[in-house]
Motif scaffolding. Structure first.
Motif, PDB file in Angstrom:
ATOM      1  N   UNK A 210       0.829  -1.205   0.000  1.00 27.83           N
ATOM      2  CA  UNK A 210       0.000   0.000   0.000  1.00 27.83           C
ATOM      3  C   UNK A 210       0.867   1.261   0.000  1.00 27.83           C
ATOM      4  N   UNK A 211       1.944   1.237   0.791  1.00 25.66           N
ATOM      5  CA  UNK A 211       2.835   2.399   0.877  1.00 25.66           C
ATOM      6  C   UNK A 211       3.604   2.620  -0.433  1.00 25.66           C
ATOM      7  N   UNK A 212       3.998   1.529  -1.103  1.00 26.31           N
ATOM      8  CA  UNK A 212       4.682   1.646  -2.398  1.00 26.31           C
ATOM      9  C   UNK A 212       3.753   2.285  -3.427  1.00 26.31           C
ATOM     10  N   UNK A 213       2.517   1.809  -3.453  1.00 27.61           N
ATOM     11  CA  UNK A 213       1.518   2.336  -4.394  1.00 27.61           C
ATOM     12  C   UNK A 213       1.370   3.848  -4.212  1.00 27.61           C
ATOM     13  N   UNK A 214       1.304   4.268  -2.947  1.00 28.96           N
ATOM     14  CA  UNK A 214       1.149   5.705  -2.661  1.00 28.96           C
ATOM     15  C   UNK A 214       2.398   6.483  -3.066  1.00 28.96           C
ATOM     16  N   UNK A 215       3.576   5.954  -2.736  1.00 25.09           N
ATOM     17  CA  UNK A 215       4.841   6.628  -3.042  1.00 25.09           C
ATOM     18  C   UNK A 215       5.001   6.873  -4.542  1.00 25.09           C
ATOM     19  N   UNK A 216       4.529   5.918  -5.356  1.00 25.24           N
ATOM     20  CA  UNK A 216       4.664   6.040  -6.811  1.00 25.24           C
ATOM     21  C   UNK A 216       3.532   6.852  -7.444  1.00 25.24           C
ATOM     22  N   UNK A 217       2.636   7.387  -6.600  1.00 28.21           N
ATOM     23  CA  UNK A 217       1.556   8.222  -7.119  1.00 28.21           C
ATOM     24  C   UNK A 217       0.494   7.451  -7.874  1.00 28.21           C
ATOM     25  N   UNK A 218       0.276   6.197  -7.477  1.00 30.90           N
ATOM     26  CA  UNK A 218      -0.703   5.342  -8.153  1.00 30.90           C
ATOM     27  C   UNK A 218      -2.020   5.311  -7.385  1.00 30.90           C
ATOM     28  N   UNK A 219      -3.089   4.925  -8.073  1.00 35.58           N
ATOM     29  CA  UNK A 219      -4.384   4.712  -7.417  1.00 35.58           C
ATOM     30  C   UNK A 219      -4.554   3.216  -7.205  1.00 35.58           C
ATOM     31  N   UNK A 220      -5.082   2.825  -6.045  1.00 39.49           N
ATOM     32  CA  UNK A 220      -5.278   1.408  -5.742  1.00 39.49           C
ATOM     33  C   UNK A 220      -6.754   1.065  -5.715  1.00 39.49           C
ATOM     34  N   UNK A 221      -7.104  -0.067  -6.328  1.00 34.41           N
ATOM     35  CA  UNK A 221      -8.441  -0.647  -6.176  1.00 34.41           C
ATOM     36  C   UNK A 221      -8.272  -1.889  -5.309  1.00 34.41           C
ATOM     37  N   UNK A 222      -8.916  -1.900  -4.155  1.00 35.41           N
ATOM     38  CA  UNK A 222      -8.825  -3.051  -3.252  1.00 35.41           C
ATOM     39  C   UNK A 222      -9.842  -4.107  -3.672  1.00 35.41           C
ATOM     40  N   UNK A 223      -9.340  -5.293  -3.993  1.00 39.75           N
ATOM     41  CA  UNK A 223     -10.194  -6.393  -4.454  1.00 39.75           C
ATOM     42  C   UNK A 223     -10.606  -7.246  -3.253  1.00 39.75           C
ATOM     43  N   UNK A 224     -11.919  -7.499  -3.075  1.00 42.28           N
ATOM     44  CA  UNK A 224     -12.359  -8.378  -1.982  1.00 42.28           C
ATOM     45  C   UNK A 224     -11.610  -9.707  -2.017  1.00 42.28           C
ATOM     46  N   UNK A 225     -11.150 -10.148  -0.850  1.00 40.78           N
ATOM     47  CA  UNK A 225     -10.291 -11.339  -0.768  1.00 40.78           C
ATOM     48  C   UNK A 225     -10.849 -12.330   0.245  1.00 40.78           C
ATOM     49  N   UNK A 226     -11.051 -13.568  -0.220  1.00 41.35           N
ATOM     50  CA  UNK A 226     -11.599 -14.620   0.645  1.00 41.35           C
ATOM     51  C   UNK A 226     -10.480 -15.211   1.499  1.00 41.35           C
ATOM     52  N   UNK A 227     -10.734 -15.491   2.785  1.00 41.45           N
ATOM     53  CA  UNK A 227      -9.651 -15.979   3.658  1.00 41.45           C
ATOM     54  C   UNK A 227      -9.101 -17.357   3.298  1.00 41.45           C
ATOM     55  N   UNK A 228      -9.795 -18.099   2.430  1.00 44.33           N
ATOM     56  CA  UNK A 228      -9.270 -19.398   2.003  1.00 44.33           C
ATOM     57  C   UNK A 228      -8.751 -19.347   0.569  1.00 44.33           C
ATOM     58  N   UNK A 229      -9.533 -18.778  -0.362  1.00 43.88           N
ATOM     59  CA  UNK A 229      -9.215 -18.885  -1.795  1.00 43.88           C
ATOM     60  C   UNK A 229      -8.617 -17.623  -2.414  1.00 43.88           C
TER      61      UNK A 229
END
Length: 471
Positions: A210-229
């Motif tokens: 997350x910090x790298x994404x911010x440092x490089x001036x990028x936008x992040x889309x957080x993808x829902x993540x299942x705890x098993x798959x």
């Protein structure tokens, strides 16, 4: 019927047999080949079914004996929730919280459940020290000279040999060494994006990414993540046209510990290849599996060179050596040029020590011992959390790595809880650190790569008491 549906179906039948005690604690399960013939499916499908059961601690493998119904299978707590997709702009970054947690790391009196490294007692430090002396003697100028920009030939050759899971698809010339996996990820994102571009990441996501994404001036889309798959492929499909890159931990993600099934990896690579979207794959935890074999990375399915496979020895051998690497596919020349500008080369001494240990230091034996300790610790931590934490706590079922993700009652703010815990000399990573949004405030990550003893169990008990006091 789809392969994924088949393995889920087989796992469900066996889970029901365990629940009804048709299969009792300690019973040996039918062999993989027996189940294969019974259901007329592939060996891989049966392995996926057994891995799914193992991830729930319902069964466990025993060396040269097969699979058995696990004594840890009586699970009380549910899995953590899957976050909903958010497309709004990011909210206040958790940088102050990250700094606060990191500021406690050098205090030896604090139990560091927050730290993402294995205990020194689990690392082959004496052997590495001996290797350091040998490397100084062997290297020209004792390792003080520059080496090729691409990195130590010995290390790259050894890494290519050790990449069994890729079945010979990598040679020494396909790899570039880096200063740890984080440096590899930084370089990969820098090579394939420009400020303002959009990157898909997991949710929750390791805060370093997350910090790298911010440092490089990028936008992040957080993808829902299942705890098993792992990451939700359907959610990725919806945002594909907007993406310039993806950055995922496919094997035992940090903090959830989830494992993307082979079919999901294959489909993810297919989708991204179609759109020519690079995938930065952090495979830092791949060798720390609890099952019978190391899971393949997405790189295995990459024919077009879009997967940039990153790794390091920071979690298995020597975090402070900062020895990492990347197989950058078609972006190799760009990565090498960037490395030349940034650092000219990486220190040869540490790379030679790691190359020698992997070649001659019984790395395979060390990994087997480490995996066994981590799996045992995982079960002990889960048992202690079920014993000492509130009844409605949700807890992840990592299939490898050494992180546990806990979801507590909504009334509990783990950022506030952290301040209370530090006063009692206990540290953990609050959930808010693992997202750009105002979520996971009632979650925490615990590191279970610490030596288990009475004090550690008592610290989990005290942490459980603090959680109860905040309800």
């Amino acid at each position: 019927m789809k392969k994924e549906t088949l393995y889920v179906k087989i796992a469900k039948v066996m889970e029901e047999q365990i629940e009804s005690e048709t299969l009792k604690l300690g019973d040996k399960l039918p062999s993989i080949r027996t189940i294969q013939k019974l259901y007329n499916v592939s060996i891989n499908t049966v392995k996926q079914a057994y891995l799914a059961l193992e991830s729930k601690s319902l069964i466990e493998p025993r060396a040269k004996s097969g699979y058995f119904v696990s004594k840890a299978g009586r699970r009380k707590f549910s899995l953590p929730s899957v976050a909903k997709m958010k497309t709004t702009t990011q909210e206040k970054e958790p940088e102050d919280l990250i700094s606060k947690v990191f500021n406690t790391l050098n205090d030896q009196t604090i139990t560091q459940f927050s730290l993402g490294v294995t205990a020194n007692s689990m690392l082959p430090i004496a052997k590495l020290n001996k290797g350091m002396i040998n490397a100084i003697r062997r290297l020209d100028n004792g390792g003080t000279g520059y080496e090729p920009v691409q990195g130590s030939v010995n290390l790259r050759r050894t890494l290519a040999k050790w990449s069994f899971v890729l079945e010979g698809k990598l040679g020494e010339d396909d790899l570039v060494t880096t200063s740890g996996a984080m440096n590899a990820i930084f370089n990969c994102l820098m090579a394939v994006t420009k400020p303002g571009d959009t990157v898909a990441i997991e949710s929750p996501v390791y805060f370093g990414i997350q910090q790298i994404v911010k440092t490089l001036g990028l936008k992040a889309i957080e993808i829902p993540t299942h705890p098993i798959t792992g990451v939700d492929l359907e959610a990725i499909k919806k945002v594909l046209p907007r993406l310039n890159a993806c950055c995922f931990i496919s094997n035992f993600s940090n903090p959830l510990g989830c494992l993307m099934p082979d079919e999901h990896k294959k489909e993810l690579v297919r989708m991204l290849t179609e759109y020519d979207i690079p995938l930065i794959e952090d495979d830092l935890y791949g060798n720390l599996f609890f099952g019978t074999e190391r899971p393949k990375p997405c790189k295995y399915y990459d024919e077009a060179g879009i997967v940039m496979w990153c790794g390091s020895v920071s979690k298995t051998l020597a975090p402070g050596y900062r020895v990492g690497w990347v197989a950058p596919g078609k972006y190799k020349e760009k990565i090498i040029r960037q490395k030349l500008v940034q650092t000219i080369s990486t220190p040869s001494l540490y790379q030679e020590v790691i190359a020698d240990f992997m070649e001659n230091g019984r790395y395979d034996l060390h990994l087997r011992t480490l995996r066994s300790k981590l799996y045992s610790n995982c079960l002990k931590y889960q048992g202690a959390i079920e014993a000492y934490f509130p009844e409605h706590t949700k807890i992840s079922q990592p299939q490898g790595g050494f992180m546990l993700w806990l979801e507590l009652d909504k009334k509990v703010d783990t950022a506030e809880l952290f301040d209370q815990a530090i006063k009692q000399k206990i540290s953990f990573a609050p959930g808010r650190m693992f997202t750009q949004y105002n979520q996971y405030n009632n979650c925490m990550r615990l590191n279970f790569a610490l030596e288990w003893n009475d004090k550690l169990e008592n610290d989990i008990k005290r942490l459980g008491r603090l959680v109860k006091a905040n309800l």
